[in-house]
Design a protein around this motif. Structure first.
Motif, short mmCIF file in Angstrom:
data_model
loop_
_atom_site.label_atom_id
_atom_site.label_comp_id
_atom_site.label_asym_id
_atom_site.label_seq_id
_atom_site.Cartn_x
_atom_site.Cartn_y
_atom_site.Cartn_z
N PHE A 51 -1.64 -26.51 -56.08
CA PHE A 51 -1.05 -25.18 -56.25
C PHE A 51 -0.48 -25.04 -57.65
O PHE A 51 0.05 -25.99 -58.22
N GLY A 52 -0.62 -23.85 -58.18
CA GLY A 52 -0.13 -23.58 -59.52
C GLY A 52 1.34 -23.25 -59.54
O GLY A 52 2.06 -23.34 -58.53
N LEU A 53 1.79 -22.86 -60.72
CA LEU A 53 3.20 -22.59 -60.95
C LEU A 53 3.72 -21.50 -60.02
O LEU A 53 4.85 -21.58 -59.53
N ASP A 54 2.91 -20.48 -59.73
CA ASP A 54 3.36 -19.35 -58.91
C ASP A 54 3.70 -19.77 -57.50
O ASP A 54 4.62 -19.22 -56.89
N LEU A 55 2.95 -20.72 -56.94
CA LEU A 55 3.08 -21.06 -55.53
C LEU A 55 3.84 -22.35 -55.27
O LEU A 55 4.16 -22.65 -54.13
N GLN A 56 4.13 -23.12 -56.31
CA GLN A 56 4.80 -24.39 -56.11
C GLN A 56 6.15 -24.44 -56.83
O GLN A 56 6.98 -25.30 -56.56
N GLY A 57 6.37 -23.52 -57.73
CA GLY A 57 7.56 -23.60 -58.55
C GLY A 57 7.32 -24.52 -59.73
O GLY A 57 6.43 -25.35 -59.71
N GLY A 58 8.10 -24.37 -60.78
CA GLY A 58 7.93 -25.21 -61.96
C GLY A 58 8.39 -24.48 -63.20
O GLY A 58 9.18 -23.53 -63.12
N SER A 59 7.90 -24.92 -64.34
CA SER A 59 8.37 -24.37 -65.62
C SER A 59 7.20 -24.11 -66.54
O SER A 59 6.13 -24.70 -66.41
N TRP A 60 7.43 -23.22 -67.50
CA TRP A 60 6.44 -22.97 -68.54
C TRP A 60 7.14 -22.86 -69.89
O TRP A 60 8.29 -22.44 -69.98
N LEU A 61 6.42 -23.29 -70.91
CA LEU A 61 6.92 -23.21 -72.29
C LEU A 61 5.84 -22.59 -73.15
O LEU A 61 4.66 -22.92 -73.01
N GLN A 62 6.24 -21.69 -74.03
CA GLN A 62 5.32 -21.15 -75.03
C GLN A 62 5.85 -21.54 -76.40
O GLN A 62 7.00 -21.24 -76.75
N MET A 63 5.00 -22.23 -77.18
CA MET A 63 5.43 -22.79 -78.46
C MET A 63 4.58 -22.23 -79.59
O MET A 63 3.37 -22.02 -79.41
N GLU A 64 5.21 -22.01 -80.71
CA GLU A 64 4.53 -21.47 -81.90
C GLU A 64 4.25 -22.59 -82.89
O GLU A 64 5.14 -23.40 -83.20
N ALA A 80 11.50 -23.60 -56.80
CA ALA A 80 10.63 -24.10 -55.73
C ALA A 80 10.71 -23.22 -54.49
O ALA A 80 9.71 -22.98 -53.81
N ALA A 81 11.93 -22.73 -54.18
CA ALA A 81 12.09 -21.87 -52.99
C ALA A 81 11.28 -20.58 -53.13
O ALA A 81 10.65 -20.11 -52.17
N LEU A 82 11.28 -20.01 -54.35
CA LEU A 82 10.51 -18.79 -54.57
C LEU A 82 9.01 -19.08 -54.48
O LEU A 82 8.24 -18.28 -53.97
N GLY A 83 8.60 -20.26 -54.97
CA GLY A 83 7.20 -20.65 -54.86
C GLY A 83 6.77 -20.77 -53.41
O GLY A 83 5.68 -20.33 -53.02
N GLU A 84 7.62 -21.36 -52.56
CA GLU A 84 7.31 -21.46 -51.13
C GLU A 84 7.24 -20.08 -50.48
O GLU A 84 6.39 -19.84 -49.61
N HIS A 85 8.11 -19.17 -50.93
CA HIS A 85 8.07 -17.80 -50.40
C HIS A 85 6.75 -17.13 -50.77
O HIS A 85 6.11 -16.47 -49.93
N PHE A 86 6.31 -17.31 -52.03
CA PHE A 86 5.02 -16.76 -52.45
C PHE A 86 3.89 -17.34 -51.61
O PHE A 86 2.96 -16.63 -51.22
#
Length: 486
Positions: free
Chosen positions: A46-59, A324-330
């Motif tokens: 499962f991806g970030l949307d469904l499992q919870g986690g973090s993302w970083l965008q770097m320049e 993670a809770a929001l990911g489980e809800h999704f």
């Protein structure tokens, strides 16, 4: 249908292939590798949307400069490196990559002092550097056992060069995500003494720069050059003299380790041993072999020599996390949406035909198609919201194509003769094939683009189209024929 009819139906290769793929997919989801504590999710990624986690965008802190000059390019590169204290890489005959964030106004006097003129200026990195960053980040993530990671290069509209990199880590908090990007591994060089014994020579902090993989024009071997500090070069010479490597280089391997894991081992070169007799050597090269295998090893060794450091500095310009809770809800919402879609389709199909013996095979075939699709996606694709949208789209288009087959084979509400049935069935498959080819071609550009929000949707949709044409539609044709004939 009686027992004999069911056995004959299962023996048909189309139906047998469908059953084998369904069983294999279920085994892939739940049994490989075996885990008694798995829930309904099994091995699905499962991806970030469904499992919870973090993302970083770097320049990327780097610029690409187009230039013109009548003087040697090597002098220009050397002058820029000394003035800016940064790596300067020649991309092609007219472009330089300056691995530092510096404005065009600041660069123009430096180019003018070297007899050159700036023709073009863009922020970003070359495709080679961008791919190198992606390889290093992938290597870090894989070394930590994190499979649910996405690394995407982002190029602004109107630019030719990637300017950002976005990394998504499912199931990882923000602090850990920052550490993965910024932490370097412990790199060590050791020299063989006797037998399998080795002695410490230096650590990675004594390496000042690492080159890109280069091929020797004479021997056609690939290698990676790197430079040591004065103290590191002196320590390397003393170790070689102490162990007798300068007199018998073939018996003394140079061993490189990253986090105590051997990443390179080869005998000391004869010409290097001769140079070490007279004094320290700061510029070294590790040879990895010839051909594609040698190139792959050289690219991997380059990453290790950098000890996980990126070739160009990056600044975090955006970040976020999904609890993670929001990911489980999704995840729960997605399951309910899928079941509701399947139920709604069943009601509509029943309203059209008013015959359970038609509705049930349709839904069963459609469910089998989803199981096979999940079994394949388990190995190649994360399931995020876009991929789930692709699954729901496959449910709708799948039922649509099954309705086309059913309408074609039914003649005035009755089952036609065998010859007429096959003729109508072939015509239905032709219509479906053209429709599927259109969808496949439309999704192909999205699947090839490195866009995290659309690529999953395109891949799942294309897989669903292929599974439908090659497996489920032919099987449904045989099943519906056997049912309607009774």
């Amino acid at each position: 249908m009686n027992r004999e009819a069911i056995i004959n139906l299962v023996k048909d290769w189309r139906v047998a292939l469908l059953l084998v793929l369904v069983i294999g997919s279920l085994a892939g989801i739940y049994l490989t590798p075996p885990d008694l504590q798995k829930g309904l999710e099994g091995n699905l990624q499962f991806g970030l949307d469904l499992q919870g986690g973090s993302w970083l965008q770097m320049e990327f802190q780097s610029v690409i400069v187009a230039y013109s000059t009548d003087k040697p390019v090597g002098d220009l590169v050397d002058n820029l490196q000394k003035s800016l204290e940064a790596d300067v890489i020649q991309i092609d005959q007219n472009h330089l990559e300056i691995r530092k964030s510096v404005s065009r106004a600041d660069l123009e006097p430096l180019f003018a002092a070297s007899g050159a003129k700036i023709v073009g200026y863009q922020e970003g990195v070359s495709s080679f550097t961008a791919d190198e960053v992606k390889r290093i980040l992938n290597d870090k993530v894989n070394a930590l056992g994190m499979q649910d990671a996405r690394i995407n290069l982002l190029t602004p509209t109107g630019s030719e060069y990637p300017q950002y990199v976005r990394i998504e880590l499912a199931g990882v908090d923000m602090e850990t995500a920052q550490e993965i990007v910024g932490k370097q591994g412990m790199f060590e060089i050791r020299i063989q003494t006797t037998g399998n014994e080795t002695e410490h020579v230096l650590f990675g902090d004594q390496i000042t720069s690492v080159g890109v993989p280069q091929r020797d024009p004479e021997y056609q071997t690939w290698g990676v050059g790197f430079a040591l500090t004065e103290a590191g070069a002196q320590a390397f010479r003393e170790a070689a003299l102490k162990q007798g490597a300068v007199d018998n280089p073939g018996a003394h391997h140079l061993v490189m380790l990253l986090d105590n894991k051997t990443v390179y081992s080869a005998p000391l070169a004869g010409d290097l041993a001769a140079q070490l007799r007279s004094g320290p050597v700061r510029s070294l090269s590790a040879t990895t072999g010839t051909g594609d295998a040698g190139l792959d090893d050289a690219m991997t060794l380059e990453i290790h020599l950098r000890a996980g450091a990126l070739p160009v500095k990056v600044d975090v310009v955006g970040s976020g996390s999904v609890p993670a809770a929001l990911g489980e809800h999704f995840k729960t919402t997605v399951v309910l949406a899928g079941l509701l879609a399947l139920l709604t389709v069943g009601v509509v199909v029943y309203y059209r035909y008013r015959e359970p013996l038609i509705v049930l095979p349709m839904l069963a075939i459609n469910l089998a198609e989803i199981i096979i699709l999940l079994g394949i996606a388990r190995f190649i694709q994360q399931l995020d919201l876009a991929a789930i949208a692709g699954l729901i789209a496959v449910v709708g288009t799948g039922i649509d194509q099954l309705v086309i087959i059913t309408d074609e084979v039914l003649h005035e509400g009755r089952v036609p003769s065998q010859n007429l049935y096959m003729k109508r069935y072939g015509r239905a498959l032709g219509i479906i094939a053209v429709s599927a080819a259109t969808v496949f071609i439309a999704m192909l550009p999205l699947a090839l683009m490195d866009l995290s929000t659309l690529r999953g949707f395109a891949i799942i949709t294309m897989l669903g189209v292929l599974i439908g044409i090659l497996v489920t539609r032919p099987a449904y044709g045989k099943v519906i024929m056997a049912i309607l004939s009774k």
